[in-house]
Design a protein around this motif. Structure first.
Motif, PDB file in Angstrom:
ATOM      1  N   ASN A   1      -5.107  -6.312  13.377  1.00 16.07           N
ATOM      2  CA  ASN A   1      -4.985  -6.367  11.920  1.00 16.07           C
ATOM      3  C   ASN A   1      -3.559  -6.777  11.540  1.00 16.07           C
ATOM      4  O   ASN A   1      -2.733  -5.916  11.227  1.00 16.07           O
ATOM      5  CB  ASN A   1      -5.349  -5.007  11.315  1.00 16.07           C
ATOM      6  CG  ASN A   1      -5.303  -4.993   9.818  1.00 16.07           C
ATOM      7  OD1 ASN A   1      -5.104  -6.028   9.169  1.00 16.07           O
ATOM      8  ND2 ASN A   1      -5.480  -3.822   9.238  1.00 16.07           N
TER       9      ASN A   1
ATOM     10  N   ASP B   1      -2.246  -7.893   8.963  1.00 17.46           N
ATOM     11  CA  ASP B   1      -1.815  -7.542   7.600  1.00 17.46           C
ATOM     12  C   ASP B   1      -1.630  -6.046   7.405  1.00 17.46           C
ATOM     13  O   ASP B   1      -1.437  -5.588   6.276  1.00 17.46           O
ATOM     14  CB  ASP B   1      -2.848  -8.062   6.586  1.00 17.46           C
ATOM     15  CG  ASP B   1      -2.971  -9.571   6.616  1.00 17.46           C
ATOM     16  OD1 ASP B   1      -1.951 -10.244   6.883  1.00 17.46           O
ATOM     17  OD2 ASP B   1      -4.095 -10.074   6.400  1.00 17.46           O
ATOM     18  N   MET B   2      -1.669  -5.301   8.497  1.00 18.52           N
ATOM     19  CA  MET B   2      -1.525  -3.853   8.409  1.00 18.52           C
ATOM     20  C   MET B   2      -0.176  -3.481   7.797  1.00 18.52           C
ATOM     21  O   MET B   2       0.860  -4.018   8.192  1.00 18.52           O
ATOM     22  CB  MET B   2      -1.637  -3.244   9.812  1.00 18.52           C
ATOM     23  CG  MET B   2      -1.409  -1.751   9.848  1.00 18.52           C
ATOM     24  SD  MET B   2      -1.441  -1.122  11.526  1.00 18.52           S
ATOM     25  CE  MET B   2      -3.150  -1.365  11.911  1.00 18.52           C
ATOM     26  N   PRO B   3      -0.183  -2.562   6.828  1.00 21.34           N
ATOM     27  CA  PRO B   3       1.094  -2.133   6.241  1.00 21.34           C
ATOM     28  C   PRO B   3       1.980  -1.430   7.275  1.00 21.34           C
ATOM     29  O   PRO B   3       1.482  -0.808   8.214  1.00 21.34           O
ATOM     30  CB  PRO B   3       0.684  -1.163   5.135  1.00 21.34           C
ATOM     31  CG  PRO B   3      -0.792  -1.078   5.139  1.00 21.34           C
ATOM     32  CD  PRO B   3      -1.328  -1.922   6.237  1.00 21.34           C
ATOM     33  N   GLU B   4       3.254  -1.524   7.063  1.00 15.33           N
ATOM     34  CA  GLU B   4       4.224  -0.909   7.982  1.00 15.33           C
ATOM     35  C   GLU B   4       3.982   0.598   8.125  1.00 15.33           C
ATOM     36  O   GLU B   4       4.141   1.154   9.207  1.00 15.33           O
ATOM     37  CB  GLU B   4       5.650  -1.165   7.509  1.00 15.33           C
ATOM     38  CG  GLU B   4       6.727  -0.498   8.353  1.00 15.33           C
ATOM     39  CD  GLU B   4       6.695  -0.883   9.832  1.00 15.33           C
ATOM     40  OE1 GLU B   4       7.023  -0.026  10.678  1.00 15.33           O
ATOM     41  OE2 GLU B   4       6.344  -2.038  10.159  1.00 15.33           O
ATOM     42  N   SER B   5       3.557   1.260   7.064  1.00 14.98           N
ATOM     43  CA  SER B   5       3.322   2.708   7.139  1.00 14.98           C
ATOM     44  C   SER B   5       2.231   3.047   8.148  1.00 14.98           C
ATOM     45  O   SER B   5       2.332   4.043   8.875  1.00 14.98           O
ATOM     46  CB  SER B   5       2.959   3.264   5.759  1.00 14.98           C
ATOM     47  OG  SER B   5       1.765   2.668   5.285  1.00 14.98           O
ATOM     48  N   LYS B   6       1.185   2.217   8.220  1.00 14.56           N
ATOM     49  CA  LYS B   6       0.111   2.462   9.205  1.00 14.56           C
ATOM     50  C   LYS B   6       0.599   2.165  10.615  1.00 14.56           C
ATOM     51  O   LYS B   6       0.241   2.866  11.567  1.00 14.56           O
ATOM     52  CB  LYS B   6      -1.126   1.632   8.878  1.00 14.56           C
ATOM     53  CG  LYS B   6      -1.919   2.192   7.728  1.00 14.56           C
ATOM     54  CD  LYS B   6      -3.303   1.571   7.735  1.00 14.56           C
ATOM     55  CE  LYS B   6      -4.202   2.407   6.891  1.00 14.56           C
ATOM     56  NZ  LYS B   6      -5.336   2.935   7.542  1.00 14.56           N
ATOM     57  N   ARG B   7       1.399   1.129  10.776  1.00 11.94           N
ATOM     58  CA  ARG B   7       1.962   0.828  12.100  1.00 11.94           C
ATOM     59  C   ARG B   7       2.834   1.978  12.574  1.00 11.94           C
ATOM     60  O   ARG B   7       2.779   2.376  13.736  1.00 11.94           O
ATOM     61  CB  ARG B   7       2.783  -0.462  12.053  1.00 11.94           C
ATOM     62  CG  ARG B   7       1.927  -1.693  12.187  1.00 11.94           C
ATOM     63  CD  ARG B   7       2.776  -2.925  12.271  1.00 11.94           C
ATOM     64  NE  ARG B   7       2.840  -3.457  10.912  1.00 11.94           N
ATOM     65  CZ  ARG B   7       3.746  -4.278  10.462  1.00 11.94           C
ATOM     66  NH1 ARG B   7       4.714  -4.695  11.244  1.00 11.94           N
ATOM     67  NH2 ARG B   7       3.721  -4.709   9.229  1.00 11.94           N
TER      68      ARG B   7
END
Length: 189
Positions: free
Chosen positions: A73, A75-81
């Motif tokens: 993914n 386009d995953m936001p940095e917070s999820k990473r």
């Protein structure tokens, strides 16, 4: 004198992010793991394996999972990473409980998986008996074949859960439990 079932009646999970040092090690860890693998095992298949994640290995595993999730993914936001990267950082010990399934056995796969699940549950109970807190988590990595590859699992193996074990950093309130009358019935012909 405590009730003989007091450990079971008081069992609860401590959120993994609220577990810190120290964790079990040495003889205490070996005893915990020995107790954990004393589970029902129809056919004596030993349908479980344990993978210990400690120290820098936890961080490395999280880093690899974060890279994998970003590849899947982009386009995953940095917070999820960041959540993927750090989810194994808190408890000093994370035990990946693995089902080692023999599909050709006369023992049904579900029984083999339940045996591995009992190992995970024994880890929760054993940790509590030793004065530690624990939480059994899965998350997407428990169901992803590439994540299984990172752990070095064979094609007939999959993660049942990641059991995080350490010292509770907060007092955990018990959650509401089901009323026995709501889940019990007596069968009559």
């Amino acid at each position: 004198m405590p009730h003989p079932l007091s450990l079971l009646l008081q069992r609860h999970s401590t959120p993994s992010r609220q577990l810190g040092e120290p964790g079990p090690s040495g003889d205490e860890l070996e005893a915990l793991l020995q107790a954990a693998i004393r589970v029902p095992d129809h056919g004596k298949l030993v349908p479980f394996r344990l993978v210990l994640l400690r120290g820098d290995a936890k961080r490395s595993f999280g880093e690899r999972l974060a890279q994998l999730s970003l590849r899947v993914n982009p386009d995953m936001p940095e917070s999820k990473r960041e959540k993927d990267r750090t989810r194994y950082d808190f408890a000093p010990l994370v035990v990946a409980v693995v089902a080692h399934v023999d599909a050709s056995s006369k023992v049904p796969v579900i029984e083999q998986e339940l045996s591995a699940g009992c190992v995970a549950y024994n880890l929760l109970l054993g940790a509590q008996a030793l004065g530690y807190g624990a939480q059994w988590l899965t998350g997407w990595a428990a169901y992803n074949r590439e994540a299984a590859g990172i752990l070095g699992l064979a094609d007939n193996e999959h993660v049942i859960g990641f059991v995080h074990i350490g010292t509770p950093q907060i007092e955990v309130p018990d959650r509401e439990r089901p009323d026995l009358d709501d889940v019990l019935r007596v069968w009559t012909p």
